[in-house]
Design a protein around this motif. Sequence first.
Motif, PDB file in Angstrom:
ATOM      1  N   HIS A  11      -1.859  -2.377  -4.225  1.00 21.62           N
ATOM      2  CA  HIS A  11      -2.751  -1.339  -4.616  1.00 21.62           C
ATOM      3  C   HIS A  11      -2.144  -0.076  -5.424  1.00 21.62           C
ATOM      4  N   ARG A  47      -9.370  -1.350  -8.382  1.00 17.11           N
ATOM      5  CA  ARG A  47     -10.527  -0.494  -8.281  1.00 17.11           C
ATOM      6  C   ARG A  47     -11.378  -0.480  -9.851  1.00 17.11           C
ATOM      7  N   THR A  69     -10.271   6.797 -12.007  1.00 18.53           N
ATOM      8  CA  THR A  69      -9.308   6.662 -10.756  1.00 18.53           C
ATOM      9  C   THR A  69      -8.212   5.893 -11.477  1.00 18.53           C
ATOM     10  N   THR A 102      -2.183   5.937  -5.970  1.00 17.09           N
ATOM     11  CA  THR A 102      -3.139   6.876  -6.700  1.00 17.09           C
ATOM     12  C   THR A 102      -2.484   8.164  -7.138  1.00 17.09           C
ATOM     13  N   PHE A 110      -5.453  -5.026   1.644  1.00 22.92           N
ATOM     14  CA  PHE A 110      -5.335  -5.391   0.225  1.00 22.92           C
ATOM     15  C   PHE A 110      -4.553  -6.698  -0.041  1.00 22.92           C
ATOM     16  N   MET A 141       0.760  -1.190  -0.041  1.00 25.23           N
ATOM     17  CA  MET A 141       0.023  -0.038   0.034  1.00 25.23           C
ATOM     18  C   MET A 141       0.824   1.153   0.047  1.00 25.23           C
ATOM     19  N   ALA A 171     -13.648   3.705  -4.880  1.00 24.06           N
ATOM     20  CA  ALA A 171     -13.073   4.089  -3.296  1.00 24.06           C
ATOM     21  C   ALA A 171     -14.309   4.256  -2.584  1.00 24.06           C
ATOM     22  N   PRO A 172     -13.917   4.077  -1.297  1.00 22.99           N
ATOM     23  CA  PRO A 172     -12.879   3.443  -0.508  1.00 22.99           C
ATOM     24  C   PRO A 172     -13.234   1.986  -0.808  1.00 22.99           C
ATOM     25  N   LEU A 173     -12.222   0.869  -0.823  1.00 21.15           N
ATOM     26  CA  LEU A 173     -12.210  -0.386  -0.858  1.00 21.15           C
ATOM     27  C   LEU A 173     -12.020  -1.186   0.496  1.00 21.15           C
ATOM     28  N   VAL A 174     -11.357  -0.469   1.418  1.00 17.22           N
ATOM     29  CA  VAL A 174     -10.916  -1.121   2.588  1.00 17.22           C
ATOM     30  C   VAL A 174     -12.203  -1.610   3.332  1.00 17.22           C
ATOM     31  N   PRO A 175     -13.359  -0.968   3.175  1.00 20.93           N
ATOM     32  CA  PRO A 175     -14.571  -1.539   4.070  1.00 20.93           C
ATOM     33  C   PRO A 175     -14.693  -2.992   4.218  1.00 20.93           C
ATOM     34  N   THR A 213      -2.026   8.300   0.583  1.00 22.12           N
ATOM     35  CA  THR A 213      -2.209   9.642  -0.035  1.00 22.12           C
ATOM     36  C   THR A 213      -1.376  10.522   0.908  1.00 22.12           C
TER      37      THR A 213
HETATM   38  C1  AH0 Z   1      -8.292   6.638  -4.840  1.00 21.20           C
HETATM   39  C2  AH0 Z   1      -7.632   6.426  -3.496  1.00 21.20           C
HETATM   40  O1  AH0 Z   1      -6.388   5.777  -3.573  1.00 21.20           O
HETATM   41  N1  AH0 Z   1      -8.450   6.723  -2.466  1.00 21.20           N
HETATM   42  C3  AH0 Z   1      -7.737   6.506  -1.030  1.00 21.20           C
HETATM   43  C4  AH0 Z   1      -7.559   7.719  -0.451  1.00 21.20           C
HETATM   44  O2  AH0 Z   1      -6.758   7.464   0.939  1.00 21.20           O
HETATM   45  C5  AH0 Z   1      -7.982   7.239   1.841  1.00 21.20           C
HETATM   46  C6  AH0 Z   1      -9.196   7.383   1.092  1.00 21.20           C
HETATM   47  O3  AH0 Z   1      -8.660   8.202   0.128  1.00 21.20           O
HETATM   48  C7  AH0 Z   1      -9.582   6.227   0.435  1.00 21.20           C
HETATM   49  O4  AH0 Z   1     -10.898   6.476  -0.404  1.00 21.20           O
HETATM   50  C8  AH0 Z   1      -8.555   5.550  -0.593  1.00 21.20           C
HETATM   51  O5  AH0 Z   1      -8.050   4.575   0.336  1.00 21.20           O
HETATM   52  C9  AH0 Z   1      -8.280   3.310   0.844  1.00 21.20           C
HETATM   53  C10 AH0 Z   1      -6.966   2.376   0.831  1.00 21.20           C
HETATM   54  C11 AH0 Z   1      -9.486   2.568   0.310  1.00 21.20           C
HETATM   55  O6  AH0 Z   1      -9.622   2.504  -0.802  1.00 21.20           O
HETATM   56  O7  AH0 Z   1     -10.260   2.197   1.150  1.00 21.20           O
END
Ligand code: AH0
Length: 362
Positions: A98, A133, A111, A101, A327, A13, A144-148, A16
Motif C-alpha cells: 500500500h 489507488r 491521493t 499516504t 492488500f 500496510m 479510498a477506501p479500497l479494503v471493502p 494513518t
Molecule cells: C488514502 C488513505 O490512505 N486512506 C486510508 C485511511 O485510513 C483509513 C481510511 O483512511 C481509508 O480510507 C484508507 O485506508 C484503507 C486501508 C482503505 O483504503 O480501505
Amino acid sequence: MHQSKTYKTLGLMSGTSLDGLDLAYCHIWQTENRWQYDIKKTKSVAYDDDMRDKLKNSIYLPADELLIFHNIYGTWLGKQVKAFVSDLNLSVDFVSSHGHTTHHQPQKGITFQIGSGQHLANACGLKTICDFRANDVALGGQGAPLVPIGDRLFFGGYDFCLNLGGIANISFEKEGQRIAYDIGLANMILNHITQQHRLPYDAGGRLARSGKINSDLLQKLNALEFYRLPFPKSVGYEWFVQEVVPSVTEAKDSMENLLHTAIHHICEQIAAQVLNNTQKPASSLLVTGGGALNDFLMETLQKKLGNRAEVVLPSKTVIEYKEALIFALMGVLRWEGKINCLSSVTGAKRDCTGGVLYLPSF
Ligand SMILES: CC(=O)N[C@H]1[C@@H]2OC[C@@H](O2)[C@@H](O)[C@@H]1O[C@H](C)C(=O)O
Ligand SMILES: Nc1ncnc2c1ncn2[C@@H]1O[C@H](COP(=O)(O)OP(=O)(O)OP(=O)(O)O)[C@@H](O)[C@H]1O
C-alpha cells in the motif's frame, strides 16, 4: 472440490495512525470460486521517532524532498521485506504494498502513497505491486477506501465491517452493492492527545475511562462538516490537522477528559452510521484495527449500539493485520486482472483493476 492455484503473497500496510509497518505473509486461493486466506506469518515494524516525524511532516515537504523521501521509503520497505523473507525462509510470488499516504485530498482529485515500487522491488529482489489507488482516481474516484472489496470477499458473513485505525471506516452490503466510507475520527485523535504527554497511545483506554465528558468539545467534534457529507467520502491527515486539532487544543482540558470525550464522539458517530443502515433487528459488526484493542472504546460502542448490533472481535492476528491481508488480496486480484476497486465505494466512473507491477532489477 475445485481449488485454484494458491498465491503466496506478502501484504504491506502503513496506516494513518503512524505506529509502524505491518507485514502479512498470506496464502490466498479460491475454493469453488470463493476466496480463502491463511495468514501464515506476520510482523509489525514500529517506526522510530525520526521516521514517524518524517512521515507525519511529509505533507509539508516541497515536491523535490517528497520525491526523494518516496524513493528512500521505498528502499526502506524493500529492506524490511528482505529481512522478513530471509529470516523465515519464505517463498513469495509477489509483494503487494500500500505504501504510506502522505497526501489525500479527494476534492482536488489527488491521493499519493509514498514507497516507490521500483525501489522496493530492487531492494528485496521480488516482484512488487503497488499504486493501488491510481486507476480509481484516474477514473474520477476518491481512491479510498479500497479494503471493502476484501471485506466482501473474505468477511462477507458479517453485516458490517468496521476498521478502527487512525481513521474509522465502515463497509456493508446494501441492495447488492458494497457501500463503504470513512466515518471520521478514530485513533488519530486519541494518539494526538496522549502524544502531547509523550505517551504513544492509551493502552486499553484506561486513561480515557477515568475521564469525564467535556460537552463543549463533544459538541464541536460532532458538528464537523465531514460527518454530514454524503458518501463517497474519505479523509486524510490534512483534514485532521486543519479541522480537528484546533478544537482539541482550544479545549485546554486534562488528557483523561479529552480522551473520554473523543471516545464518546467516535462511538456516537459510528453508532449513528450502523443504526441508520442496519436492515435487521440485530446485526453483527466485525471490528478490526488497533481501536478494537481499546476496551473502553469497545464497551462504549456496544452501549451506544444497544441490542441492535453486536460488536464481534476476531482473532488478534485479524484485528491487527486485516488491512495488510486485504492488500495481499488486492495484489492477487490485480495479478489475475480482476476488479479490486469498487466504484460503488469510491465514486469512480466504473469498477477497475488497480495496482502497478514492478519487476526487480539486480
Ligand atoms: C488514502 C488513505 O490512505 N486512506 C486510508 C485511511 O485510513 C483509513 C481510511 O483512511 C481509508 O480510507 C484508507 O485506508 C484503507 C486501508 C482503505 O483504503 O480501505
Ligand atoms: N492495546 C491497545 N489499546 C488501545 N489502543 C490500541 C492498542 N493497540 C493499538 N491501539 C491503537 O491502535 C493504533 C494502531 O491501529 P492500526 O494499526 O489499526 O492503525 P493504522 O493501520 O495505522 O490506521 P488506518 O487503518 O487508519 O490506516 C495505535 O496507534 C493505537 O492508537
